[in-house]
Design a protein around this motif. Structure first.
Motif, PDB file in Angstrom:
ATOM      1  N   TYR A 141       0.773  -1.034  -0.018  1.00 41.01           N
ATOM      2  CA  TYR A 141       0.026   0.068  -0.111  1.00 41.01           C
ATOM      3  C   TYR A 141       0.794   1.185  -0.019  1.00 41.01           C
ATOM      4  CZ  TYR A 141       0.358  -0.254   5.236  1.00 41.01           C
ATOM      5  OH  TYR A 141       0.669  -0.352   6.518  1.00 41.01           O
ATOM      6  N   TYR A 142       1.977   1.548   0.664  1.00 41.39           N
ATOM      7  CA  TYR A 142       2.995   2.471   0.447  1.00 41.39           C
ATOM      8  C   TYR A 142       3.241   2.626  -1.113  1.00 41.39           C
ATOM      9  CZ  TYR A 142       3.492   2.314   5.366  1.00 41.39           C
ATOM     10  OH  TYR A 142       3.218   2.515   6.747  1.00 41.39           O
ATOM     11  N   LEU A 143       3.668   1.480  -1.606  1.00 42.74           N
ATOM     12  CA  LEU A 143       3.826   1.889  -3.113  1.00 42.74           C
ATOM     13  C   LEU A 143       2.724   2.333  -3.759  1.00 42.74           C
ATOM     14  CD1 LEU A 143       6.277  -1.352  -4.261  1.00 42.74           C
ATOM     15  CD2 LEU A 143       6.665   1.189  -3.912  1.00 42.74           C
ATOM     16  N   GLY A 144       1.303   1.791  -3.416  1.00 43.68           N
ATOM     17  CA  GLY A 144       0.037   2.308  -4.087  1.00 43.68           C
ATOM     18  C   GLY A 144       0.140   3.832  -4.051  1.00 43.68           C
ATOM     19  N   ILE A 145       0.538   4.367  -2.956  1.00 38.75           N
ATOM     20  CA  ILE A 145       0.618   5.933  -2.800  1.00 38.75           C
ATOM     21  C   ILE A 145       1.471   6.515  -3.711  1.00 38.75           C
ATOM     22  CG2 ILE A 145       0.831   7.803  -1.097  1.00 38.75           C
ATOM     23  CD1 ILE A 145       0.138   6.040   1.124  1.00 38.75           C
TER      24      ILE A 145
END
Lengths: 115, 488
Positions: free
Chosen positions: B433-437
């Motif tokens: 999810y950090y990569l999603g941001i």
């Protein structure tokens, strides 16, 4: 000591606290929820005062008698009352702001914030 | 007749707290006069005052002239842990003030009262981290929280902001009810509200006082669990983080978490002797907090919500550090928790600072789609976000990596290998999810509505740069920092 025993105070405190918790969980009106939180805090005050009354008559093994113990419990109650008043002042302000925005303060209608 | 013993008072211990409170009061007076009809003077004054307070804390790290101990009848404690935590709170407040003005103007809520209330909120956190007295922990917590309730509802014309304020207030007050009820029973079991005395009275107590103490401890842990958003008491966190104005969220995520975690550390540290009773419960709470925080974050569509869940997960990581300390109090000190909180404060405040760019002309959108293409508008901010995310994930050479490594090592040393394993697995899950941001920030297809016209300002630029430099600096100067934070 004559009179009402400690356990009676504690039971009443526990009962009041439970009523407060149940009220917070099941009621839908923020003002009523607030009253329930006040009930919880008053149960806490009662518990503190009961301990403050009875602790000086007790001894914990291996230590001096708890003659000074009453003070901290009674001070605690003063602070709890002051903080509760501050909390209510801010809380009613927020409820007013919400009422001006949407003419309605039902908790169930507050569902803008979700994943 | 009650005769209190009054010892000489060491005023230097409360100097930083008094200083920050005075900064707030004077800032409010400046706000009333409002020279030049803008807030620049207030911002400048607040920043200068917080910097002076940070210096007032830093000089006390010199242990020869400033002794470790207590003053004001045991109300205030000074040790490495309290000084470090106070310093972290002041740093968080400083960084939050730094980028606030541009955002508040963009959002059309340029209230000068923000700065004094933020200062007082910081005062609350500083009080609660520098004491072993449960009354002071409660008072500090309330000063911190009540200020934050007001700040969360600061955007008065916005439904979301008011809703988050009410949710925060109701659940916060509910939690303080539990905390207080717990304190009442700790007091009943020991005759004192000082953590040291409570620790001693467990050792000499009988089964009756033990039951009172255990019941009290359970309730206190519920109260503090709410405040530091441990699962299963975390439900308010994402909602409040999403609805509150972003600069407030930044301070909430850093400052109020530092306060709550520090209080949790003190309480659990004092209750180390009864850990056979609470350790299993806290063990599972730590596992749940790490896992649930990360798993729910995977499905979120809003950047602020994702960061809210990520802050829950980080609270779980820090809890592992605390548990390791309590199991091996002689071998493992408070420095791991201090270091992790430092790096956590820098990376969260930095990340929220970048998110403030999505406010434009009184509106704000923080969905993933809304922040697309930020890279084009503000390369510095988007670039620094890479660093913050890398640190939140725990990729070397950032301080987030070193913090996690330290906690991992401590957990292994304290015989908590399952927790260390869960921590490692969760770090891997969180990458998604950090990569999603990051992906949405760097996607070029279509620019989000709100970032199209966003503009950097100097405050935001400096906040991003300071956080970035801090993250790398904390990683490079890791061993002197650990020495500053305390001995192992």
């Amino acid at each position: 000591m004559q009179g009402v025993p400690l356990i009676a105070y504690l039971t009443l405190g526990l009962f009041l606290f439970s009523v407060g918790v149940v009220g917070v969980v099941i009621r839908r009106n923020p003002i009523v929820i607030f009253m329930c939180i006040e009930l919880m805090l008053n149960a806490v005050n009662l518990t503190f005062l009961a301990f403050a009354k009875f602790l000086p008559t007790m001894t914990i093994p291996g230590k001096a008698p708890l003659a000074d113990a009453a003070m901290s419990g009674q001070m605690m109650v003063i602070f709890v009352m002051a903080v509760a008043a501050a909390e209510v002042a801010v809380g009613l302000g927020i409820i007013m702001a919400i009422f001006r925005l949407r003419q309605d303060i039902d908790i169930d209608e507050m569902n803008l914030l979700r994943g | 007749m009650y005769k209190p013993v009054i010892l000489p008072i060491d005023w230097s211990m409360i100097a930083p707290v008094v200083l920050v409170a005075m900064v707030g009061i004077i800032a409010l007076c400046i706000e009333m006069a409002r020279p030049k009809k803008n807030n620049n003077l207030i911002v400048g004054f607040t920043l200068a005052g917080l910097a002076v307070a940070a210096i007032a804390i830093l000089v006390q790290f010199d242990m020869d002239s400033y002794r470790i101990g207590e003053t004001l009848s045991g109300m205030v404690t000074r040790d490495r842990f309290s000084l470090t935590m106070q310093l972290l709170v002041v740093i968080s407040a400083f960084l939050s003030v730094l980028f606030s003005e541009g955002y508040l103007r963009e959002k059309r809520i340029p209230f000068g009262e923000f700065y004094p209330i933020l200062c007082w909120s910081a005062v609350g956190a500083m009080v609660m981290v520098a004491t072993q007295n449960l009354l002071m922990i409660f008072l500090g917590l309330e000063v911190l929280s009540i200020s934050l309730y007001v700040l969360a509802g600061m955007s008065r014309s916005e439904n979301k902001s008011e809703e988050s304020a009410l949710k925060y207030l109701l659940l916060g007050a509910f939690a303080s009810g539990f905390l207080l009820y717990g304190i009442a029973f700790l007091y009943g079991g020991s005759g004192s509200i000082h953590l040291d005395t409570i620790r001693q009275s467990w050792a000499v107590g009988n089964s009756g006082s033990h039951m009172l103490l255990l019941f009290g401890l359970g309730l206190v842990l519920i109260g503090l669990g709410f405040k530091s958003s441990l699962v299963p008491f975390h439900m308010w966190t994402p909602d409040v983080y999403q609805g509150a104005p972003t600069n407030v969220t930044a301070f909430m995520a850093a400052g109020s978490k530092i306060g709550a975690i520090a209080a949790l550390w003190r309480v659990l540290d004092a209750m180390g002797m009864m850990q056979q009773y609470w350790m299993p419960a806290m063990f599972w709470i730590a596992i749940l907090t790490m896992t649930v925080g990360n798993l729910i974050a995977l499905g979120q569509k809003d950047v602020k919500r994702v960061l809210g869940y990520s802050s829950i997960a980080h609270a779980g990581y820090i809890l592992v550090g605390i548990l390791a300390h309590v199991r091996e109090p002689m071998k493992i000190g408070s420095d791991t928790v201090s270091y992790y909180l430092l790096s956590y404060a820098l990376m969260t405040i930095g990340a929220f600072a970048v998110i403030t760019l999505s406010a434009r002309a009184g509106k704000e959108g923080t969905k993933f789609g809304d922040v697309q293409g930020l890279w084009h508008r503000a390369p510095l901010a988007a670039g620094s976000l890479i660093v913050f995310m890398a640190s939140l994930i725990g990729i070397p050479p950032t301080s987030g990596f070193i913090g996690k490594l330290l906690i991992f090592k401590d957990a292994m040393a304290a015989d908590l290998a399952p927790l260390a394993f869960v921590l490692a697995v969760n770090s891997i899950i969180s990458v998604y999810y950090y990569l999603g941001i990051l992906r949405s920030m760097f996607v070029v297809d279509e620019e989000g509505e709100y970032v199209r016209n966003s503009a950097m300002n100097n405050g935001l630029k400096s906040a991003c740069v300071i956080c970035m430099v801090g993250i790398f600096g904390a990683a490079i100067f890791f061993s002197p920092l650990m020495q500053l934070f305390g001995t192992r």
